[in-house]
Enzyme design. Structure first.
Site, PDB file in Angstrom:
ATOM      1  N   ASP A 182       0.582  -1.180   0.078  1.00  0.00           N
ATOM      2  CA  ASP A 182      -0.071   0.155   0.014  1.00  0.00           C
ATOM      3  C   ASP A 182       0.899   1.191   0.035  1.00  0.00           C
ATOM      4  OD1 ASP A 182      -2.477   1.417   0.374  1.00  0.00           O
ATOM      5  OD2 ASP A 182      -3.124  -0.284   1.308  1.00  0.00           O
TER       6      ASP A 182
ATOM      7  N   GLU B 110      -6.289   3.976  -6.397  1.00  0.00           N
ATOM      8  CA  GLU B 110      -7.628   4.278  -5.656  1.00  0.00           C
ATOM      9  C   GLU B 110      -8.022   5.595  -5.847  1.00  0.00           C
ATOM     10  OE1 GLU B 110      -9.931   4.251  -1.276  1.00  0.00           O
ATOM     11  OE2 GLU B 110      -7.897   5.141  -1.496  1.00  0.00           O
TER      12      GLU B 110
ATOM     13  N   HIS C 197     -11.118  -3.367   3.119  1.00  0.00           N
ATOM     14  CA  HIS C 197     -11.193  -2.936   4.346  1.00  0.00           C
ATOM     15  C   HIS C 197     -12.034  -1.747   4.807  1.00  0.00           C
ATOM     16  CE1 HIS C 197      -8.152  -0.354   2.457  1.00  0.00           C
ATOM     17  NE2 HIS C 197      -8.248   0.394   3.520  1.00  0.00           N
ATOM     18  N   ASP C 198     -12.653  -0.844   3.538  1.00  0.00           N
ATOM     19  CA  ASP C 198     -13.441   0.238   3.885  1.00  0.00           C
ATOM     20  C   ASP C 198     -14.759  -0.121   3.612  1.00  0.00           C
ATOM     21  OD1 ASP C 198     -11.047   1.863   4.430  1.00  0.00           O
ATOM     22  OD2 ASP C 198     -10.997   2.304   2.156  1.00  0.00           O
TER      23      ASP C 198
HETATM   24  C1  NOJ Z   1      -8.420   5.043   1.747  1.00  0.00           C
HETATM   25  C2  NOJ Z   1      -8.104   4.048   2.264  1.00  0.00           C
HETATM   26  O1  NOJ Z   1      -8.334   3.036   1.893  1.00  0.00           O
HETATM   27  C3  NOJ Z   1      -8.607   4.150   4.014  1.00  0.00           C
HETATM   28  O2  NOJ Z   1      -8.688   3.037   4.607  1.00  0.00           O
HETATM   29  C4  NOJ Z   1      -8.021   5.484   4.528  1.00  0.00           C
HETATM   30  O3  NOJ Z   1      -8.702   5.705   5.587  1.00  0.00           O
HETATM   31  C5  NOJ Z   1      -7.956   6.650   3.581  1.00  0.00           C
HETATM   32  N1  NOJ Z   1      -7.760   6.324   2.286  1.00  0.00           N
HETATM   33  C6  NOJ Z   1      -6.932   7.654   3.988  1.00  0.00           C
HETATM   34  O4  NOJ Z   1      -5.775   7.339   3.893  1.00  0.00           O
END
Ligand code: NOJ
Length: 568
Positions: free
Chosen positions: A103, A268, A342-343
């Site tokens: 990441d 992303e 994870h989000d």
């Molecule tokens: C996207 C990530 O997937 C998330 O988990 C994170 O809180 C935010 N970006 C900030 O880095």
């Protein structure tokens, strides 16, 4: 097995598995997953058949956002282990023919990063590495409304925090402990590329780039549109897709040697549309391998609202959105295929049916439709088990910073607690973060897990699913194998059938004289199939089903029944 040509990007035939290290496997009993825990599970991943592991951040961090707030890009946080452990993980993956993608969180650092610490001093050469700005004209610094712009942070509250010592504000699009780096400054970019080269030299095979289209911001920073009744602006166009995005991505490619080294990249991207995503992922340029888009995971929220404004999903919306991306990226760009990470909440609870009666079939059917689109599929830890949402019922159950902030702000503004809790139960990021259940007892740690196991762990766990040939796990294994075996899965042209059907998701993939047809009942009731609208199945071979014994014809499909036919 058909050969992919030498020049074709290797990730076109790959499936990626995401490890959220905190919740994957704990080797030392402190209740938090770690690298040695992950090293112990490499044969499990090999058995599933995945090609790439994307590891969520393990860098040194105060863990305000579980590691997405990095204090040292070149070290592993002691909570997760050491650099030697990471080297061993890379070697273990490579020895098994898998790759590692790190990441890369470079829109922001932690406020505890040495760069930011130095930048706090107005006379420092690093002052310009972050966005420091005076109070809005005509306002006393620190007064209400004095923030340099009206932007909201993605985690709630203003995106600016006042620093009394220097009398200025710094920008943080996420938490105040995640200050945004100023990519306009060439020294910042050079430092990031240098760090990326360091990781590549260590053996990593690519990067998942966190909120990467926020690195170029429209300069000067200006106020965004404000929705009625909102104190702050959630207008993402003010902060994303700035004019230098392509320049920065191409520069990064050159400087890190991404193209030459055939590194895997996925960016992303918040608020990216199909046309822009095609530009970013175009095979005619060295920019990004693929992007993570959000459209298909925002269809169950009110348009223009936030993720907490719940709305039931319409199947035609989901099918058409995904089909639009399939067509839009076409053969020039490349899609990433994901439902979970994870989000995001667990997809079987979200777009499927997580009742004991339908969980297995709906998890399999969701996997089938996703994996047989054109693009690179992602499996988030536990998704291959058909894991369900956490089922938390009180505000105190949540650990995630975004969820906790949401609850405080919403209830503070008068939203009834039950409504805020219902939104959290559906959308909180902690839904995906309960520890991986390896055994009926849990098996993630010998200590107390940092977040409780899902209450369903005694039924939904690795041990049980490995032993059951009809489990969700074995269905994922078969789908992954199918992608490796059949060129039509990788390359076939996508065609959506029955776009308006509220119950059936059907599509074909076609390559030369070979066709795959996927047909799925996306409901918990029996559904009829309009036979005139699908290809003839006369010469079709059934290659995969979600139910153990499928009937001969497809005129009616059982609840969550899906079938994959190969027609030659
Ligand atoms: C996207 C990530 O997937 C998330 O988990 C994170 O809180 C935010 N970006 C900030 O880095």
């Amino acid at each position: 097995m058909a050969l992919v040509s030498e020049t074709d990007p290797w990730w076109k035939s790959a499936v990626v598995y995401q490890i959220y290290p905190r919740s994957f496997a704990d080797s030392d009993g402190d209740g938090v997953g770690d690298l040695r825990g992950a090293i112990g599970k490499l044969d499990y991943l090999k058995g599933l058949g995945v090609d790439v592991v994307w590891l969520s951040p393990v860098y040194r961090s105060p863990m305000d956002d579980n590691g997405y707030d990095i204090a040292d890009y070149r070290d592993v946080d002691p909570l997760f282990g050491t650099l030697d452990d990471l080297d061993e993980l890379i070697a273990g993956l490579h020895a098994r023919g898998m790759k590692l993608v790190m990441d890369l969180v470079v829109n922001h650092t932690s406020d505890e990063h040495a760069w930011f610490q130095e930048s706090r001093d107005p006379s420092s050469v690093k002052r310009d590495w972050y966005f420091w700005r005076p109070a809005r004209e005509g306002f006393e610094p620190g007064a209400q409304g004095a923030e340099p712009t009206n932007w909201a942070s993605f985690f709630g509250g203003p995106a600016w925090t006042y620093d009394e010592a220097s009398g200025e504000y710094f920008l943080h699009l996420f938490s105040p402990k995640q200050p945004d780096l100023n990519w306009e400054n060439p020294e910042v970019r050079a430092a990031v590329y240098d760090m990326m080269r360091w990781w590549v030299d260590r053996g990593v095979d690519g990067f998942r780039m966190d909120v990467i289209n926020l690195i170029s911001k429209p300069i000067p920073l200006t106020d965004g549109a404000v929705a009625p009744g909102q104190p702050l602006s959630y207008d993402v166009s003010q902060v994303a897709n700035g004019p230098r995005m392509i320049e920065f991505l191409e520069e990064m490619n050159r400087e890190v040697g991404i193209g030459e080294r055939r590194l895997f990249t996925v960016g992303e991207m918040i608020a990216v549309d199909v046309d822009r995503a095609r530009e970013y992922t175009s095979q005619h340029h060295d920019r990004l391998g693929m992007v993570f888009t959000f459209e298909h995971v925002t269809l169950d929220q009110e348009p223009g609202g936030m993720k907490w404004d719940l709305k039931p999903l319409s199947l035609p919306d989901l099918k058409r959105t995904m089909a639009r991306w399939q067509k839009g990226l076409g053969t020039e760009g490349w899609n990433s295929l994901y439902f979970e990470n994870h989000d995001q909440p667990r997809v079987v609870s979200r777009y499927g049916d997580d009742s004991p009666e339908h969980r297995v079939a709906s998890a399999k059917t969701l996997a089938t439709v996703l994996h047989l689109h054109r693009g690179t599929p992602y499996v988030y830890e536990g998704q291959e088990l058909g894991m369900i949402n956490a089922g938390f019922t009180t505000a105190g159950d949540y650990r995630d910073i975004e969820s906790r902030n949401f609850y405080t702000i919403a209830t503070g503004q008068g939203v009834p607690a039950e409504r805020a809790l219902a939104a959290l139960a559906a959308k909180s990021r902690d839904n995906a973060r309960t520890p991986m259940p390896w055994t009926p007892e849990g098996g993630f740690t010998t200590g107390t897990p940092w977040l409780p196991y899902n209450a369903a762990a005694p039924e939904i766990n690795v041990e049980a699913e490995l032993a059951d040939e009809d489990s969700v796990y074995h269905h994922y294994r078969r789908l992954i194998a199918l992608r490796h075996e059949l060129e039509v899965v990788r390359e076939g042209r996508f065609e959506l059938l029955l776009p308006d059907d509220e119950r059936i998701w059907a599509f074909t993939r076609t390559l030369r004289d070979e066709q795959l047809m996927v047909i799925a009942n996306m409901t918990s009731q029996v559904a009829g199939v309009p036979m005139g609208s699908i290809p003839s199945l006369e010469r079709a071979e059934l290659v995969l089903t979600s139910l153990p014994a499928a009937a001969d014809d497809v005129q009616t499909l059982e609840p969550w029944e899906s079938r994959v036919y190969r027609i030659r």
